[in-house]
Design a protein around this motif. Structure first.
Motif, mmCIF file in Angstrom:
data_model
loop_
_atom_site.group_PDB
_atom_site.id
_atom_site.type_symbol
_atom_site.label_atom_id
_atom_site.label_comp_id
_atom_site.label_asym_id
_atom_site.label_seq_id
_atom_site.Cartn_x
_atom_site.Cartn_y
_atom_site.Cartn_z
ATOM 1 N N UNK A 19 0.815 -1.210 0.000
ATOM 2 C CA UNK A 19 0.000 0.000 0.000
ATOM 3 C C UNK A 19 0.850 1.262 0.000
ATOM 4 N N UNK A 20 1.428 1.529 -1.145
ATOM 5 C CA UNK A 20 2.183 2.770 -1.310
ATOM 6 C C UNK A 20 2.160 3.153 -2.780
ATOM 7 N N UNK A 21 2.427 4.396 -3.047
ATOM 8 C CA UNK A 21 2.421 4.900 -4.427
ATOM 9 C C UNK A 21 3.761 5.540 -4.754
ATOM 10 N N UNK A 22 4.176 5.339 -6.000
ATOM 11 C CA UNK A 22 5.352 6.034 -6.517
ATOM 12 C C UNK A 22 4.855 7.209 -7.346
ATOM 13 N N UNK A 23 5.408 8.369 -7.091
ATOM 14 C CA UNK A 23 5.026 9.529 -7.893
ATOM 15 C C UNK A 23 6.229 10.069 -8.649
ATOM 16 N N UNK A 24 5.947 10.534 -9.849
ATOM 17 C CA UNK A 24 6.995 11.006 -10.740
ATOM 18 C C UNK A 24 6.717 12.434 -11.201
ATOM 19 N N UNK A 25 7.755 13.062 -11.703
ATOM 20 C CA UNK A 25 7.609 14.310 -12.460
ATOM 21 C C UNK A 25 8.237 14.067 -13.838
ATOM 22 N N UNK A 26 7.773 14.807 -14.807
ATOM 23 C CA UNK A 26 8.302 14.651 -16.160
ATOM 24 C C UNK A 26 9.342 15.741 -16.393
ATOM 25 N N UNK A 27 10.536 15.338 -16.841
ATOM 26 C CA UNK A 27 11.575 16.358 -17.034
ATOM 27 C C UNK A 27 11.477 16.978 -18.432
ATOM 28 N N UNK A 28 12.410 17.906 -18.724
ATOM 29 C CA UNK A 28 12.289 18.667 -19.970
ATOM 30 C C UNK A 28 12.496 17.783 -21.205
ATOM 31 N N UNK A 29 13.064 16.599 -20.994
ATOM 32 C CA UNK A 29 13.227 15.679 -22.123
ATOM 33 C C UNK A 29 12.080 14.664 -22.204
ATOM 34 N N UNK A 30 11.094 14.861 -21.357
ATOM 35 C CA UNK A 30 9.951 13.943 -21.384
ATOM 36 C C UNK A 30 10.184 12.652 -20.618
ATOM 37 N N UNK A 31 11.263 12.621 -19.842
ATOM 38 C CA UNK A 31 11.530 11.410 -19.066
ATOM 39 C C UNK A 31 10.824 11.482 -17.715
ATOM 40 N N UNK A 32 10.486 10.319 -17.198
ATOM 41 C CA UNK A 32 9.818 10.264 -15.897
ATOM 42 C C UNK A 32 10.865 10.131 -14.794
ATOM 43 N N UNK A 33 10.845 11.050 -13.855
ATOM 44 C CA UNK A 33 11.790 11.003 -12.731
ATOM 45 C C UNK A 33 11.013 10.737 -11.443
ATOM 46 N N UNK A 34 11.474 9.761 -10.708
ATOM 47 C CA UNK A 34 10.832 9.384 -9.433
ATOM 48 C C UNK A 34 11.043 10.504 -8.422
ATOM 49 N N UNK A 35 9.970 10.997 -7.896
ATOM 50 C CA UNK A 35 10.071 12.178 -7.035
ATOM 51 C C UNK A 35 9.497 11.958 -5.640
ATOM 52 N N UNK A 36 8.487 11.097 -5.552
ATOM 53 C CA UNK A 36 7.830 10.980 -4.259
ATOM 54 C C UNK A 36 7.382 9.548 -3.971
ATOM 55 N N UNK A 37 7.240 9.303 -2.706
ATOM 56 C CA UNK A 37 6.811 7.997 -2.235
ATOM 57 C C UNK A 37 5.741 8.263 -1.187
ATOM 58 N N UNK A 38 4.551 7.705 -1.424
ATOM 59 C CA UNK A 38 3.461 7.919 -0.469
ATOM 60 C C UNK A 38 3.111 6.597 0.186
ATOM 61 N N UNK A 39 3.407 6.506 1.456
ATOM 62 C CA UNK A 39 3.238 5.258 2.198
ATOM 63 C C UNK A 39 1.953 5.333 3.020
ATOM 64 N N UNK A 40 1.079 4.352 2.805
ATOM 65 C CA UNK A 40 -0.224 4.394 3.471
ATOM 66 C C UNK A 40 -0.155 3.717 4.833
ATOM 67 N N UNK A 41 -0.675 4.391 5.817
ATOM 68 C CA UNK A 41 -0.617 3.885 7.187
ATOM 69 C C UNK A 41 -1.983 3.987 7.862
ATOM 70 N N UNK A 42 -2.177 3.095 8.827
ATOM 71 C CA UNK A 42 -3.347 3.232 9.694
ATOM 72 C C UNK A 42 -3.136 4.385 10.669
ATOM 73 N N UNK A 43 -4.183 4.717 11.390
ATOM 74 C CA UNK A 43 -4.097 5.782 12.396
ATOM 75 C C UNK A 43 -3.068 5.442 13.471
ATOM 76 N N UNK A 44 -2.877 4.139 13.722
ATOM 77 C CA UNK A 44 -1.905 3.739 14.747
ATOM 78 C C UNK A 44 -0.494 3.612 14.171
ATOM 79 N N UNK A 45 -0.269 4.186 13.004
ATOM 80 C CA UNK A 45 1.059 4.291 12.386
ATOM 81 C C UNK A 45 1.621 2.960 11.912
ATOM 82 N N UNK A 46 0.743 1.968 11.694
ATOM 83 C CA UNK A 46 1.231 0.713 11.122
ATOM 84 C C UNK A 46 0.856 0.642 9.638
ATOM 85 N N UNK A 47 1.587 -0.196 8.925
ATOM 86 C CA UNK A 47 1.388 -0.361 7.484
ATOM 87 C C UNK A 47 0.109 -1.132 7.195
ATOM 88 N N UNK A 48 -0.347 -1.032 5.953
ATOM 89 C CA UNK A 48 -1.397 -1.935 5.479
ATOM 90 C C UNK A 48 -2.753 -1.288 5.280
#
Ligand SMILES: *[C@@H]1O[C@H](CO)[C@@H](O)[C@H](O)[C@H]1NC(C)=O
Ligand SMILES: *[C@@H]1O[C@H](CO)[C@@H](O)[C@H](O)[C@H]1NC(C)=O
Ligand SMILES: *[C@@H]1O[C@H](CO)[C@@H](O)[C@H](O)[C@H]1NC(C)=O
Ligand SMILES: *[C@@H]1O[C@H](CO)[C@@H](O)[C@H](O)[C@H]1NC(C)=O
Ligand SMILES: *[C@@H]1O[C@H](CO)[C@@H](O)[C@H](O)[C@H]1NC(C)=O
Ligand SMILES: *[C@@H]1O[C@H](CO)[C@@H](O)[C@H](O)[C@H]1NC(C)=O
Length: 261
Positions: free
Chosen positions: A188-217
């Motif tokens: 349960x996480x997402x990879x986010x990218x930005x597109x550079x001036x050459x049209x390439x995808x660069x990995x920029x962010x990582x969004x990790x999903x957590x429960x309210x009690x700060x555990x994964x899943x």
């Protein structure tokens, strides 16, 4: 509901200190309180300094401090659909004891933005909703929680262990990156990218999903789509496409906007 107590306490405190005179426009009402506490998952959003500046239009606004060399925290965001209670103040002195860690792990990359302004913005936009949960029920507890999670998720080491290195020439399949991260983060996480001036995808962010009690899943919810619209209104970041390879670019302190030029 016990979480209401914190918000109500904060709102009362704001009234007592007079802070509310400047910031409150009736937002301390019970409606907002219930709404901002009604969330299930949160996202720990980590950003890669190497690609952070690529997507910014203003080419002079960004800088990566020389002290930064790892993934940093963007924020810890409860995935709710409404606004948080912006009546709960944070003061610089509240964060004194953890400031050295915040400077290292939660820096701002916008030139001229005082770090505390960034932290304060994150607290007001997101932290006050997180504050509904007792373990994050004050500014310092909220920032401590994010720092603790950032340290727990040792992204650098797992990438290194499978040979995923920063490069301007080699790019990676999204599934290779996911293959490396999944043992650490689950699915349960997402990879986010930005597109550079050459049209390439660069990995920029990582969004990790957590429960309210700060555990994964914590699984994606319908709520998420609405929340993402809210949070990403002005952002150049998007989910990394599955049909193309991704660049994990090195940090270029001299030219952070075009790290590979
Ligand atoms: C709070 O809820 C009441 C009743 O549902 C409504 O009349 C009022 O406008 C709401 N206030 C805000 C600030 O949304
Ligand atoms: C809380 O959120 C759920 C799911 O989005 C919704 O069904 C419910 O009505 C909300 N409750 C309140 C009190 O807003
Ligand atoms: C870009 O950012 C700089 C520094 O903050 C500012 O002085 C300038 O006006 C900005 N330019 C544009 C086009 O927004
Ligand atoms: C970056 O992360 C690595 C691996 O976790 C760690 O050894 C190193 O000390 C970190 N560097 C900084 C500047 O935080
Ligand atoms: C954390 O919360 C989730 C969802 O409520 C629950 O399934 C899990 O057991 C909790 N974990 C701990 C360590 O409390
Ligand atoms: C990947 O898919 C998107 C949308 O489905 C499309 O616009 C894009 O051209 C595709 N890219 C490649 C490299 O196939």
């Amino acid at each position: 509901m016990s979480y209401d107590k914190h918000i109500l306490w904060a709102c009362t405190a704001a009234l007592v200190t007079g802070w509310v005179l400047t910031y409150d426009n009736g937002l301390c009402s019970g409606n907002v309180t219930r709404h901002s506490c009604n969330w299930t998952c949160m996202q720990l959003t980590l950003q890669w300094p190497g690609s952070f500046c690529i997507g910014l239009n203003n080419k002079t606004i960004c800088q990566i401090p020389q002290t930064v060399s790892n993934w940093t925290i963007h924020g810890l965001w409860p995935m709710r659909t409404g606004h948080c209670c912006d009546c709960w103040p944070v003061f610089h002195s509240h964060l004194q004891e953890i400031e050295p860690e915040l400077i290292q792990l939660w820096p701002s990359f916008l030139k001229g933005q005082h770090y505390f302004s960034f932290w304060k913005e994150e607290w007001i936009k997101h932290g006050t909703c997180a504050g509904c949960e007792e373990s994050m029920g004050s500014p310092v507890l909220y920032f401590q929680a994010a720092v603790k999670l950032r340290k727990l998720f040792d992204i650098e080491s797992v990438l290194e262990s499978v040979g995923i290195k920063t490069s301007c020439d080699v790019s990676y399949k999204p599934e290779d990156i996911r293959g490396a991260l999944t043992p650490l983060l689950g699915t349960d996480y997402d990879l986010q990218c930005v597109t550079d001036s050459k049209g390439r995808e660069a990995w920029m962010q990582l969004k990790i999903h957590l429960f309210r009690n700060q555990t994964l899943g914590c699984h994606k919810q319908e709520q998420e789509e609405k929340f993402n619209t809210l949070a990403w209104f002005n952002s150049p970041a998007h989910l990394c496409p599955k049909n193309t390879t991704i660049f994990y670019v090195p940090i270029n302190y001299e030219n952070p906007h075009e790290p590979c030029n």
